[in-house]
Design an enzyme around this catalytic site. Structure first.
Site, short mmCIF file in Angstrom:
data_model
loop_
_atom_site.label_atom_id
_atom_site.label_comp_id
_atom_site.label_asym_id
_atom_site.label_seq_id
_atom_site.Cartn_x
_atom_site.Cartn_y
_atom_site.Cartn_z
CB SER A 46 -0.88 -0.03 1.26
OG SER A 46 -1.28 1.26 1.65
N GLY A 47 0.43 2.25 -0.79
CA GLY A 47 1.10 3.55 -0.76
C GLY A 47 0.84 4.28 0.55
CG LEU A 48 -2.76 5.14 3.91
CD1 LEU A 48 -2.67 6.65 4.05
CD2 LEU A 48 -4.19 4.66 4.17
CG ASP A 58 -1.24 7.86 0.14
OD1 ASP A 58 -0.31 7.67 -0.68
OD2 ASP A 58 -2.35 7.32 0.05
CG ASP A 85 -0.93 2.27 -4.02
OD1 ASP A 85 -1.00 2.84 -5.13
OD2 ASP A 85 -1.44 2.71 -2.98
CG ASP A 87 1.17 6.45 -5.01
OD1 ASP A 87 0.28 5.79 -4.43
OD2 ASP A 87 2.15 6.93 -4.41
CD GLU A 114 -3.92 6.66 -7.09
OE1 GLU A 114 -3.77 5.59 -6.46
OE2 GLU A 114 -4.11 7.76 -6.54
CE LYS A 120 -2.23 9.12 -3.45
NZ LYS A 120 -2.31 7.67 -3.64
CG ASN A 122 -5.71 8.25 0.98
OD1 ASN A 122 -6.90 8.22 1.30
ND2 ASN A 122 -4.98 7.14 0.89
CB SER A 123 -8.97 7.70 -2.88
OG SER A 123 -8.12 7.37 -3.94
NE ARG A 158 -6.98 3.94 -6.45
CZ ARG A 158 -6.42 4.04 -5.25
NH1 ARG A 158 -5.49 3.17 -4.89
NH2 ARG A 158 -6.76 5.00 -4.43
CG HIS A 189 -10.83 3.10 -4.48
ND1 HIS A 189 -11.40 2.29 -3.53
CD2 HIS A 189 -9.82 3.76 -3.84
CE1 HIS A 189 -10.77 2.46 -2.38
NE2 HIS A 189 -9.81 3.34 -2.53
C1 SPV Z 1 -3.51 2.39 -0.54
O1 SPV Z 1 -3.58 1.41 0.21
O2 SPV Z 1 -2.58 3.19 -0.53
C2 SPV Z 1 -4.57 2.64 -1.51
C3 SPV Z 1 -5.92 2.28 -1.18
O3 SPV Z 1 -4.29 3.21 -2.53
S1 SPV Z 1 -6.70 3.72 -0.65
O4 SPV Z 1 -6.05 4.19 0.55
O5 SPV Z 1 -8.08 3.28 -0.42
O6 SPV Z 1 -6.68 4.74 -1.67
MG MG Z 2 -2.60 4.30 -2.41
#
Ligand code: SPV
Ligand code: MG
Length: 294
Positions: A46-48, A58, A85, A87, A114, A120, A122-123, A158, A189
Site C-alpha cells: 500500500s502507498g498509504l 500519502d 500500489d 500511485d 491510478e 497524488k 489519498n482518495s 485504477r 474504487h
Molecule cells: C492504498 O492502500 O494506498 C490505496 C488504497 O491506494 S486507498 O487508501 O483506499 O486509496
Molecule cells: Mg494508495
C-alpha cells in the site's frame, strides 16, 4: 520437471482465477512475513501504509526509489507475489516505463496505477480530485505493459471516477479505455459506506476484464456478495498498519505510566518470536556449515 512458479505467474493466477482472491496489506519486510504466515497468497504494498510507516503523508513525499527500496526488503522477506500500489506511476508514461522495468528486476509481480495526477492525494481526502485525461492515462498503461520484462507481470488500472464524483458512465468509459490500452485488470474504487455503486459497476462491466476492489469504506459488506458479483480480487488495504498503531499505542502508554515492563511482558511478542520470524534458525544452520569450530 515442473519449474517453480514465478511470483509473476502466481499473481497473474490470483487475478485471473475464477475464485475470489485476497491481497493483504504489508509495508515492510516484517509485515510481509506476517501476511505470509497468516496464510495469504498475495500482498498489497500500500502507498498509504508504506508512507505512514516512514512517518510521511500519502502525497508522494517518499520518492519512488525510496518506495522501491522498501519493496526490495518485502520481496526478499516473502515468497508471496506483491502487487504494488504505484500511485499515479510517479509522472508520465516515461516514469511508468522505468518504474515497471525496475519492479520486474526486483521480482515485484505487478503494479496498480491510478488515473490521477502527480503528486497524488489519498482518495479519502477532499472531494472532486482532478483526474488524468483518458488518452494520457492510456499512454501510461501502454508504456507500462510495453516495458515489462516478464510476460506474467500484471498491470492494474485504477479508476477514480466514482470517488471524484464523475459518475458511473465516466467510470465505465474509463474502464473500457484502460482495458483496450492493455490493462490486465481494473480496480474500481469507492468511498461509499455501502457497495451499491461497486455492484452497479460489476454488473455493467460484466467481467470484460478482472475487477479488483478495496472495501476499506464499505467494510461491512459480506464477502459472499463480492463472490457473487464475480469480483476477482479483494484488497485488505491498510489493516496491518492500523492494528500495529493500536498495539504500539497501548504498549507505549502502559510502559510510560508504569515506568516498568511487568504489565506488558506476556502481552507482546517475545524476543524469541522475533528471532523465529526473521529466520535465526537458518543462520545457525549456515554457521554450522560455513564457520569453522561451530
Ligand atoms: C492504498 O492502500 O494506498 C490505496 C488504497 O491506494 S486507498 O487508501 O483506499 O486509496
Ligand atoms: Mg494508495
Amino acid at each position: 520437471a515442473d519449474r517453480p512458479k514465478t511470483v509473476f505467474a502466481a499473481l497473474r493466477e490470483e487475478i485471473f482465477s475464477p475464485t475470489l482472491s485476497f491481497l493483504m496489506e504489508a509495508h515492510n519486510g516484517l509485515s510481509a512475513k506476517i501476511v505470509e504466515e497468516a496464510g495469504f497468497r498475495g500482498i498489497w504494498a500500500s502507498g498509504l501504509t508504506n508512507s505512514a510507516s516512514l512517518g510521511l503523508r500519502d502525497s508522494n513525499e517518499a520518492s519512488w526509489t525510496q518506495v522501491l527500496d522498501v519493496l526490495e526488503y518485502m520481496a526478499d522477506a516473502t515468497t508471496l507475489p506483491i502487487l504494488v500500489d504505484g500511485d499515479t506511476g510517479y509522472g508520465n508514461f516515461n516514469n511508468v516505463r522505468r518504474l515497471v522495468r525496475k519492479l520486474c528486476e526486483r521480482r515485484i509481480a505487478g503494479v496498480c496505477i491510478e488515473d490521477k495526477l502527480f503528486p497524488k492525494t489519498n482518495s479519502f481526502i477532499g472531494e472532486a480530485q482532478p483526474l488524468a485525461d483518458i488518452e494520457e492515462f492510456c499512454g501510461r498503461i501502454k508504456a507500462g505493459k510495453d516495458s515489462q520484462t516478464d510476460d506474467d507481470f500484471v498491470l492494474v488500472a485504477r479508476i477514480e471516477a466514482l470517488i471524484s464524483g464523475r459518475g458511473m458512465e465516466e467510470a465505465l468509459r474509463r474502464a473500457e479505455a484502460y482495458h483496450a490500452a492493455g490493462a490486465d485488470a481494473v480496480l474500481i474504487h469507492s468511498k461509499k459506506s455501502t457497495a451499491n455503486e461497486i455492484f452497479d459497476f460489476t454488473e455493467r462491466w460484466a467481467n470484460r476484464s478482472p475487477v479488483v476492489i478495496v472495501p476499506t469504506m464499505y467494510y461491512a459488506t459480506s464477502t459472499d456478495l463480492f463472490r457473487q458479483a464475480g469480483i476477482s480480487t479483494v484488497i485488505w488495504a491498510n489493516h496491518l498498519l492500523r492494528s500495529s498503531i493500536t498495539a504500539m499505542r497501548e504498549t507505549a502508554k502502559q510502559i510510560f505510566e508504569d515506568q516498568s515492563l511487568r504489565e506488558v511482558e506476556g502481552r507482546v511478542a517475545s524476543v524469541r518470536d522475533i528471532f523465529a520470524i526473521v529466520g535465526n534458525a537458518e543462520l545457525e544452520a549456515a554457521e554450522r556449515r560455513y564457520l569453522p569450530g561451530k
